[in-house]
Design an enzyme around this catalytic site. Structure first.
Site, PDB file in Angstrom:
ATOM      1  N   HIS A 166       0.815  -1.222   0.000  1.00 32.83           N
ATOM      2  CA  HIS A 166       0.000   0.000   0.000  1.00 32.83           C
ATOM      3  C   HIS A 166       0.846   1.269   0.000  1.00 32.83           C
ATOM      4  CE1 HIS A 166      -3.455   2.404   0.209  1.00 32.83           C
ATOM      5  NE2 HIS A 166      -4.111   1.837   1.205  1.00 32.83           N
ATOM      6  N   ASP A 381      -9.549  -4.871 -19.334  1.00 32.03           N
ATOM      7  CA  ASP A 381      -9.768  -5.974 -20.263  1.00 32.03           C
ATOM      8  C   ASP A 381      -8.412  -6.529 -20.695  1.00 32.03           C
ATOM      9  OD1 ASP A 381     -10.518  -7.709 -22.279  1.00 32.03           O
ATOM     10  OD2 ASP A 381     -11.718  -6.248 -23.388  1.00 32.03           O
TER      11      ASP A 381
END
Length: 470
Positions: A166, A381
């Site tokens: 993070h 995608d």
């Protein structure tokens, strides 16, 4: 409304984990993180999962091969991810851009996507097999900064599970990276959004100056009673579809109708969670939630900045007021906490980190929720179309049980958009919480229920009005 976990089990066969380095040589340099990136509360891992159906037009192409090659290409542009974190003086974090690479695992599982259920959402069964914790890889210092596992399924679909440090980025930054990964998988040579480091933009001022009170880092004025114990904890997932949201909106006064869905759900849960826990009436209860600060700067942060850029907003109330005043009191507190976040507020928080040596968020009487509904992971995608599920892999953070949870968007088995919020409470408190929440959601706004839950208030509810009503 609450739902239990699935009992699905399956076997995953993993190939040997490998390090994927950038496809070409990249600069060897030290790159300091910003003073938001290296906060103490950022030093942990975040997991996500993407689930894709079989696409006939892709034939027998191995998605792991495509994604492995794309990963090497995208790391040329995001080469700090291929390095390792080091600590400098005063524990300041920086990336040593060694080019060692990120962890990649190819795997196969004897399960179909359909077996996960029609409505895909956390908790996911066998997650530890779909995102294998390679021994020695989960540290913050001198460990890989990213791990990706691609697991092929019996049906021809596949799952991409990932885990990132993070300190390197927030959800928006990881979205930017993952979008670029998808573009490379489909044959692009450069990402549509060019990544920019420039972490010095979010470093402390010289001299630092704190101009706001940042309650999330302060000890509450009153911490009477032990609000939350880890004994006999119960976790349930709560679902908010159009019916539930309409029921709650029926309690929102006209002057607060512009409240966001996140603010509305969060304030409602904060209030009824407090009622269920039955803390000391004078205890100072706090609700904290991250606010994306990218739009708060003038001039704006440059497009392509992928570092952490959020702060915690903090709403505060005594348990008595939160429990006994109308719901619009909690709604207004959450909205005002969010509205307080400005460029100066962010700068003030950064300077506080510098002056006080990165204090941890104070969790006494605190509740935290992080919303991920506005992310555009739907559009990623890799050549197999849009994901059937994309987003958070876990319901919360392992090191903050009962205190932190996610606000998770997903599609139900009818294809309708819903919000899932997993809640962990002691069993006795959970019984109260479930009863009260179901009561208002099933009430059809009848006056008896409204009066019982102190939801029947005049239009134009405000803090001034609320004070006068008591």
């Amino acid at each position: 409304m609450p739902q239990s976990e699935t009992s699905l089990t399956f076997v995953v066969r993993r190939h040997v984990p490998e390090l994927i380095a950038p496809a070409v040589s990249t600069p060897r340099e030290l790159k300091p993180l910003s003073d938001i990136d290296d906060k103490e509360g950022m030093r942990h891992q975040v997991s996500s999962i993407h689930m894709y159906e079989r696409d006939p037009k892709m034939g027998h192409i191995n998605p792991a091969t495509i994604i492995r090659d794309a990963l090497a290409k995208v790391l040329v542009f995001y080469y700090p991810f291929a390095g390792r974190l080091k600590e400098g003086p005063t524990r300041k974090l920086m990336v040593d851009c060694t080019g060692e690479g990120v962890l990649f695992i190819e795997a196969e599982a004897d399960v179909t996507l359909k077996q996960f259920g029609e409505a895909l959402h956390p908790p996911f069964p066998c997650l530890e097999e779909l995102l294998y914790d390679v021994p020695g890889s989960s540290g913050i210092i001198d460990s890989p900064l990213l791990l990706i596992q691609v697991t092929r399924l019996l049906c021809g679909g596949f799952i991409i599970a990932s885990r990132f440090n993070h300190t390197m980025c927030d959800g928006e930054g990881f979205l930017q990276f993952f979008t670029a990964l998808g573009e490379m998988a489909q044959g692009e040579f450069i990402p549509s959004t060019f990544p920019l480091w420039q972490r010095e933009l979010l470093s402390a001022r010289n001299p630092p100056r704190v101009t706001f009170t940042h309650h999330e880092y302060e000890k509450p004025k009153n911490t009477k009673g032990n609000v939350l114990t880890m004994h006999d904890m119960d976790t349930k997932s709560f679902f908010f579809g159009s019916t539930e949201l309409s029921a709650i909106r029926g309690f929102v006064p006209e002057n607060l109708k512009n409240i966001s869905t996140f603010e509305m759900i969060a304030a409602t849960i904060w209030r009824y969670r407090t009622i269920a826990l039955q803390p000391d009436p004078e205890a100072e209860m706090r609700f904290m939630f991250p606010v994306n600060a990218r739009t708060k700067f003038n001039p704006a942060l440059p497009v392509g900045y992928y570092g952490n850029c959020f702060v915690l907003a903090c709403a505060i109330s005594t348990a008595k007021d939160l429990s006994h005043k109308p719901l619009c009191y909690a709604l207004e507190l959450v909205m005002k906490a969010k509205a307080l976040v400005s460029e100066e507020y962010v700068r003030s928080m950064i300077d506080l980190m510098d002056l006080r040596g990165r204090p941890m968020v104070n969790l006494d009487h605190a509740y935290m929720m992080s919303g991920v509904s506005k992310s555009k992971f739907d559009d990623i995608d890799f050549g197999w179309g849009k994901a059937s599920y994309r987003g958070i892999a876990k319901e919360g953070l392992d090191f903050l049980p009962g205190v932190f949870n996610y606000y998770i968007p997903f599609k139900n088995n009818k294809g309708e958009s819903e919000i899932m919020v997993p809640i962990s409470l002691p069993s006795a408190a959970m019984d109260i919480f479930v009863k009260d929440l179901n009561d208002i959601l099933m009430s059809n706004n009848d006056k008896k229920t409204l009066k019982k839950h102190k939801l029947l208030v005049p239009a134009g509810c405000s803090s001034k009005l609320l004070t006068s009503m008591l």
